[in-house]
Structure formats: C-alpha cells, structure tokens
Enzyme design. Structure first.
Site, PDB file in Angstrom:
ATOM      1  N   GLU A  66    -106.909 -46.816  -7.758  1.00  0.00           N
ATOM      2  CA  GLU A  66    -106.530 -46.369  -6.418  1.00  0.00           C
ATOM      3  C   GLU A  66    -105.473 -47.297  -5.836  1.00  0.00           C
ATOM      4  OE1 GLU A  66    -110.709 -47.028  -5.288  1.00  0.00           O
ATOM      5  OE2 GLU A  66    -110.568 -45.114  -4.241  1.00  0.00           O
ATOM      6  N   LYS A 115    -104.061 -49.841  -3.244  1.00  0.00           N
ATOM      7  CA  LYS A 115    -104.720 -50.782  -2.330  1.00  0.00           C
ATOM      8  C   LYS A 115    -104.030 -50.666  -0.969  1.00  0.00           C
ATOM      9  CE  LYS A 115    -106.395 -55.482  -1.842  1.00  0.00           C
ATOM     10  NZ  LYS A 115    -105.924 -55.648  -0.447  1.00  0.00           N
ATOM     11  N   ASP A 144    -102.911 -51.121   2.686  1.00  0.00           N
ATOM     12  CA  ASP A 144    -102.794 -52.310   3.530  1.00  0.00           C
ATOM     13  C   ASP A 144    -103.195 -51.939   4.954  1.00  0.00           C
ATOM     14  OD1 ASP A 144    -100.172 -54.842   3.932  1.00  0.00           O
ATOM     15  OD2 ASP A 144    -102.350 -54.967   3.864  1.00  0.00           O
ATOM     16  N   TYR A 166    -113.130 -44.655   0.213  1.00  0.00           N
ATOM     17  CA  TYR A 166    -113.111 -45.055  -1.197  1.00  0.00           C
ATOM     18  C   TYR A 166    -114.482 -45.341  -1.780  1.00  0.00           C
ATOM     19  CZ  TYR A 166    -113.219 -49.630   1.139  1.00  0.00           C
ATOM     20  OH  TYR A 166    -113.534 -50.691   1.954  1.00  0.00           O
ATOM     21  N   LYS A 173    -102.565 -57.170  -7.583  1.00  0.00           N
ATOM     22  CA  LYS A 173    -101.602 -57.263  -6.496  1.00  0.00           C
ATOM     23  C   LYS A 173    -100.173 -57.124  -7.013  1.00  0.00           C
ATOM     24  CE  LYS A 173    -103.001 -58.098  -2.864  1.00  0.00           C
ATOM     25  NZ  LYS A 173    -103.456 -59.288  -2.167  1.00  0.00           N
ATOM     26  N   CYS A 202    -103.132 -93.068   4.619  1.00  0.00           N
ATOM     27  CA  CYS A 202    -103.390 -91.788   5.274  1.00  0.00           C
ATOM     28  C   CYS A 202    -102.493 -91.624   6.493  1.00  0.00           C
ATOM     29  CB  CYS A 202    -104.858 -91.696   5.680  1.00  0.00           C
ATOM     30  SG  CYS A 202    -105.250 -90.224   6.650  1.00  0.00           S
ATOM     31  N   CYS A 253    -105.186 -91.739   9.718  1.00  0.00           N
ATOM     32  CA  CYS A 253    -106.006 -92.899  10.113  1.00  0.00           C
ATOM     33  C   CYS A 253    -105.535 -94.211   9.512  1.00  0.00           C
ATOM     34  CB  CYS A 253    -107.464 -92.659   9.737  1.00  0.00           C
ATOM     35  SG  CYS A 253    -107.778 -92.701   7.951  1.00  0.00           S
ATOM     36  N   CYS A 297    -107.689 -89.347   1.104  1.00  0.00           N
ATOM     37  CA  CYS A 297    -107.864 -90.434   2.069  1.00  0.00           C
ATOM     38  C   CYS A 297    -109.273 -90.980   1.915  1.00  0.00           C
ATOM     39  CB  CYS A 297    -107.641 -89.911   3.481  1.00  0.00           C
ATOM     40  SG  CYS A 297    -108.264 -90.993   4.794  1.00  0.00           S
ATOM     41  N   CYS A 330    -111.785 -90.998   9.601  1.00  0.00           N
ATOM     42  CA  CYS A 330    -110.491 -90.318   9.702  1.00  0.00           C
ATOM     43  C   CYS A 330    -110.624 -89.115  10.627  1.00  0.00           C
ATOM     44  CB  CYS A 330    -110.026 -89.882   8.314  1.00  0.00           C
ATOM     45  SG  CYS A 330    -108.479 -88.953   8.332  1.00  0.00           S
TER      46      CYS A 330
END
Length: 695
Positions: free
Chosen positions: A128, A130, A132, A240, A329, A423, A426, A441, A447
C-alpha cells in the site's frame, strides 16, 4: 434508521420521506467516495440534502446521529478527552534499501519456519502507499459511528469524534445489513493535494495562515477544538486495517478484510495491491515511485504487510511495531546549504552529539537550520567543515541530516571541527571509551545538560507522564538551580513555580496536581524513567516482570540479569553499573521517600516449581473467568512463554470455549490440552484479582 421512536407530532409522511432521503444520500455518498462512480450531479445531491435539512428544521425529532446533515460540525469543545485503544495502534519499522527489504523477508520466513508454519516459496504481501497524513481509529457499534481517536502514544489517543464526523468519506452508518456488533477500523486522514492547494489559495486571499504541507494540514485540522473549522477543510480518509472486532468472522487475508470494509462503505486506498515475494514488493515500490508526483495525495513510501492474518499472529510484534509489516521509505528530499557552525549537544547519558548550524533551507516541507552529524567519527568520515556547502536531507522524513559535503564548492578558509576536551555545558572532562563512537561528559547529574535531558525523559509520557512539565519549564528550573534531581520535582511549591516565567497560579496548581498523580506509577514505567542506558520500554517491562521488586533487581548480578529474556551482556552491564553508582541509589531512595510508589508486580522469579516454568503455552478460545491479557500476564509471571501458534514445540494448549483450529492442531500433534479450571488452579488465589472472577 427509520422513523421508529419519532414523536407522534411528526407526520408519518415526513418521517417516511426523511428516512428515504437519508438512505438515498448515504447511497450517493457510497457511490461517490467508495466506488468513485457518482450517479447524480452535485446539484441534484445538494437539492436532496437541502430537502432533508428543511424537514429536520421543521421537525427536529427527525434528526438522527447518522444523518448526512450532521457533518457540518458541532459547537467547539473545551479539550480532547483521552481514549484507551482496545487494541494498540502499532507503528511501523522503516527500511530504506532493497537489502533491508530482503532481510525483512528472510526474518519473516525464519520465524515462520521456527514456529513450524509451512510457507509458500513467495510470501504474499499487501502493498500500500504510505499516506503522509494522520492516523485515526474509528469505532462502530451496531453499524453506527460511536467514537474516533487519534493514535496518541499507541495505547492512548485523543477523542476527535466530533471532527471525524465532518469528513464526508467517513460513513456515519455502515452500509449493508450484516455489520459487526463492534468494529474498530484504522486509517489515515489526509488532505488531497488539490484540496490543499485550493485551501491555501483561499486562505491567503482571506489573509489567514496557510499550511506548510498536506500532512500538517491534516493533523492540524483533525485536532481543531471547533469542529466547524474541520468541516470546512477538504479532509479524506483511507482505511488500512482493523482493531477490536466483535460479531464478525474476520477473513483469513488482509486484502479480503479491506474488501469487506469497502462493502460497508469504508474505503481503502485504490492503489493497494497484493504482490508476491521480495521481487513483487520491490517492483511495486519502483512503480509507485515513478507515479509519486502524479498521485492525488502525498506519500513518503510504501508499506508491505504479510497478507495472511494467521501468519501475522504467529509473527507477533516487538515493542510497538509488528514484525509482519514494514515501511519502505522513499529517498528523503535533499537540498544544498552552508554549514555556519558546529556545536556539541550533551544528551541525558552524557553523549556529545555534533550538530551542524546551517544556513536555513526549505526541505521536505519544513525550514531546516540544524542537522545532526551523529558522532565525531561520522563527522570526520564525511569531512564536514565550517563553511562547507553540504547536502542536507530529512532522514526518514523526520531528523534533518547532513548527507555529504560538496567538495567542488569548498572554500579555502573552511575550519576543521575538533572534539572538545571539556564539556561545553559544565566543563567536566570528555572521555571516549575505547571501541565506542560516542564521546561522553563525565559530569553526570552535576552537568546541567544531562540534568535537563534526564528530567525531560523522566517526565515524558511513556515514563512518569508528568503533564505540564515541558522543556522550557525544565530549563528554567535547572537554570535557577531549583531542581537538581528527579526527586526535587516532587518538592516543588506553588511559590517556586510562580516565580518562573509565564507560570501563573492556575498553571502551578495544575502542575502540582500532575506531580501528585504521577507518584502512583508502575515498576516498568519507573525503571524506564530512570534513564538506564539501553533500557527501553520493553526491557524495563521484562526486568520488572522477571524480578518483581526493585530491591530484587538492584541486588541482581550480571548473570542473573542475563537470565531475563532479551537481556544480553551489554544491557546487563549497563543495568548493573547504574545500580552500583551510589548517587543513583541516593536518587532512587529520595524518590521513594517523596512518595513515588507502584503496585506489586507478579514475578516469574522463584517459580521453578511451577508446572509452567520454562514451558511454551498457547491460549485459544474464550475464557469466561478472566481476560486474555490477564491470563497472559499470569502465565508469564509463572515462568511460561506465551505464544500465538501451536507447533510440535508447544508444551501446553489452554482451551476455552469455542476453541477452533489451534485445539484441533494440538490434538493432532499430541500436545497436552488443559482447560480453564486447570489454568485457574495454576494461577492460584494469590495471583487472582477481582477481575479474574470466582473460578
């Protein structure tokens, strides 16, 4: 619906005419929307509709819920009520290449063979487009539209019945005389391209907001609080599949199910077809890809579903996705843009992710200004530098991604990107464990970025489900140093909340009420909320069911953890390391002290003496004293593995009333068959609840 029950004050002739008009208009709707073969011009349809409107205006008692006049939309609603789906609305796994489809087919065949299911050389699939759009579940009772809900999180959606009633291709009453007692149909609400363009053109002329793409248009229209606004938007639907069904002997094949739905007036996509094997799937994918721009609706791929529903049941599902279906896709839309900078974002586990800051570009219906580079190895492999021209796409139509550098356009003054030593949030050391692509980190909850992400995860819908605790408020609470650990959330006061931007007394009270409600949770949700690496929803549920208590899980060594289904050495190491950290233990104890609690979990541990421990069990037929879900949960708690198909490897079949082919197959294979009374004896009174009845 006839005029039965109509007040005697309504002339019999008027009632008879109203019934005839409703039936005739319903048939014309079916001819137009389902058969695509209208038998009267629009002007004649409008004349009939106006006649019915006039009759109902003169005699309001003639108005019925399924009248074509009731599509115009009711008064605005205050909000959307929650709807618990009788059966989950599963999402789909994605594939992006032919090889992934070949691997998908091989997985199906291997699993069917393992279940002793004889399969043809080429499996039949229902292929089928797809669409959107926005997923919807519509429930019919005795042929009448009773309720419509969005997908939501798959288990709980939003009640959008009033809006769905305005969609003309959704029948308010099913066609024919043999509709099921209960029928839940699943479909996709979408806005056709022509309707989308027309709506945007008219909206622009009125000076109103226009939609970016048809998908956003469909989703936004479906969630209007005022159904009259939805009624003015050109929405359509393709169905569907099905959810809960009562009073219908469901056909063997998915394709046959769709044919039955169409006979009841529930249209499916006309471009769906049954194909055979991987080659059939790929041929359909290529053919549809060439037609994509000519279709009347937007699609972002195709969906393949195993056509035989008994095979579907045998294959089952993982987490929230069926094993028997996959979305293939289409390549995401791509555009060129320039990298203006690269920053490193810190996630809740401390992972540093490089993010490209881009010259804004319009891709796949949205303006993209940021794109992921995944990790430092990927960044170096692609050799992305600041100042480069790159191809950016929305990977899977969801996450913007830098695909590659256009080296022919590289200027001389581009700058290399290096992994930071400290990091960026932090200042703690950044480490990269040997053999891992991800740098992290070391700051932990010290952090602020990790605190932010950990708190967002903790409060999320699938975790503690703290309604109203959004990203912006979490940022404020962390920046103000009001909340350092999840337990601090439960110590918040109205005064602290009101001190935050855009938080008034009512919002503060609502959040405090949501926090109070979230104290009552479940052990699987709590474990998932803790954010243990590699522990998702399914693994959290497996750990909770296996160990039963938090204390037992905390004390488990890696060998014990690996005895849990689907928990391997990597997950076991992360779980053990998490509970070994004293600061994690402190946070957990603090949460318990704040009143976070859950009901006891029936455990499968220490059940080696159970006659079901390690056994493979199949349930068939109708159980009178407990639901199928309760039976599965109780059997799992006793150490059994509950599967859907009978094979030579099955140890027991538990047969309720009206047991069919599974019972026959068990008897033919010599598999032991038990009745419901024996099941209840196994479960025992300690595991039974009021829901299980007196058996």
């Amino acid at each position: 619906m006839s005029g039965k029950g109509v007040s005697e004050s309504v002339p019999a002739e008027a009632a008879k005419r109203a019934t005839a008009l409703r039936d005739e208009l319903a048939q014309h709707n079916y001819n137009y929307h389902i058969l695509d073969a209208p038998t009267i011009p629009d002007a004649e349809y409008d004349r009939l509709l106006r006649e019915l409107e006039a009759l109902e205006a003169s005699y309001p008692l003639l108005v019925t819920p399924d009248s074509p006049t009731q599509r115009v939309g009711a008064a605005p609603v205050a909000g959307f009520a929650e709807v618990q789906h009788a059966e989950p609305m599963l999402s789909l796994g994605n594939a992006f290449s032919d090889d992934e489809i070949d691997a998908f087919s091989k997985r199906l065949r291997d699993r069917l063979i393992a279940a002793d299911v004889e399969t043809p050389v080429g499996l039949a699939f229902l292929a089928e487009p797809k669409i959107d759009g926005a997923a919807i579940s519509i429930r019919y009772e005795y042929g009448q539209l009773a309720q419509a809900a969005t997908r939501g999180d798959g288990m709980t959606g939003e009640d959008v019945t009033h809006n769905v009633r305005t969609i003309k291709s959704v029948p308010l009453r099913l066609q024919g005389a043999h509709a099921p007692t209960v029928l839940e149909v699943r479909g996709e609400v979408f806005m056709p391209r022509a309707g989308f363009e027309r709506y945007n053109r008219d909206a622009a002329e009125r000076g109103e907001k226009v939609f970016v793409n048809p998908r956003n248009a469909a989703a936004g229209s479906l969630r209007q609080l005022d159904p009259r606004l939805t009624a003015r938007r050109p929405l359509e639907v393709f169905f569907y599949g099905i959810g809960k069904v009562e009073g219908w002997d469901v056909p063997l094949r998915q394709s046959e199910v769709l044919k039955c739905l169409e006979q009841w007036g529930l249209r499916s996509c006309p471009d769906a077809e049954v194909v055979e094997g991987v080659e059939g799937c790929l041929d359909y994918y290529r053919r549809l890809g060439t037609q994509r721009d000519k279709l009347a609706y937007d699609i972002d791929g195709v969906v393949y579903k195993v056509d035989r529903r008994d095979y579907q049941r045998t294959l089952g599902s993982i987490s929230r996705a069926p094993r028997w279906a996959i979305a293939h896709k289409f390549p995401a839309q791509e555009e060129l843009t320039i990298v203006r900078g690269v920053e490193f974002q810190v996630g809740r586990t401390g992972a540093l992710t490089p993010v490209a800051r881009l010259e804004p570009v319009f891709v796949a219906g949205v303006t993209v200004s940021n794109a992921t580079l995944h990790n430092i190895d990927e960044l170096r492999r692609k050799d992305v530098r600041i100042g480069d021209t790159v191809i950016v796409r929305r990977a899977g139509d969801v996450i913007p991604e830098v695909v590659q550098v256009v080296f022919d356009r590289r200027p001389q003054d581009t700058r290399l990107v290096e992994l930071p030593e400290y990091c960026p949030v932090c200042g703690s050391d950044v480490v990269r464990p040997e053999g891992e692509a991800v740098a992290r980190c070391t700051g932990g909850l010290f952090c602020a970025a990790q605190r932010r992400e950990a708190l967002r995860h903790f409060a999320s819908r699938k975790a503690m489900d703290i309604v109203g605790l959004g990203t912006k408020l979490i940022d404020q609470l962390v920046d103000a140093d009001v909340v350092r650990t999840p337990a601090d959330l439960f110590r918040l006061t109205a005064e602290q909340l009101e001190a935050m931007e855009r938080i008034g007394r009512k919002s503060a009270e609502n959040l405090l009420a949501a926090l109070e409600k979230s104290r009552e949770t479940t052990l699987p949700r709590f474990l998932f909320a803790l954010g243990i690496r590699e522990v998702g929803e399914a693994t959290a549920a497996a750990l909770a069911t296996h160990f039963g208590t938090l204390e037992a899980l905390q004390g488990a060594d890696e060998d014990a953890l690996q005895s849990v289904p689907d928990v391997g050495p990597v997950v076991a190491t992360h779980v053990r390391a998490f509970f070994a950290e004293q600061h994690n233990a402190d946070v957990i104890n603090d949460l318990l002290a704040c009143g976070v609690r859950w009901p006891e979990v029936a455990t499968s541990i220490s059940t080696n003496e159970s006659p079901l421990y390690g056994k493979t069990v199949v349930l068939t037929g109708t159980l009178s004293s407990l639901s199928r879900d309760d039976a599965k949960a109780a059997l799992s708690a006793l150490g059994a593995k509950v599967v859907s198909a009978v094979s030579s490897k099955t140890d027991f079949v538990i047969a309720g009333e009206k047991a069919g082919s599974k019972l026959a197959k068990a008897e033919a294979l010599g598999v032991a068959v038990m009745d419901e009374r024996q099941l209840c004896e196994w479960i025992g009174p300690s595991l039974q609840t009021d829901k299980l009845g007196n058996a």
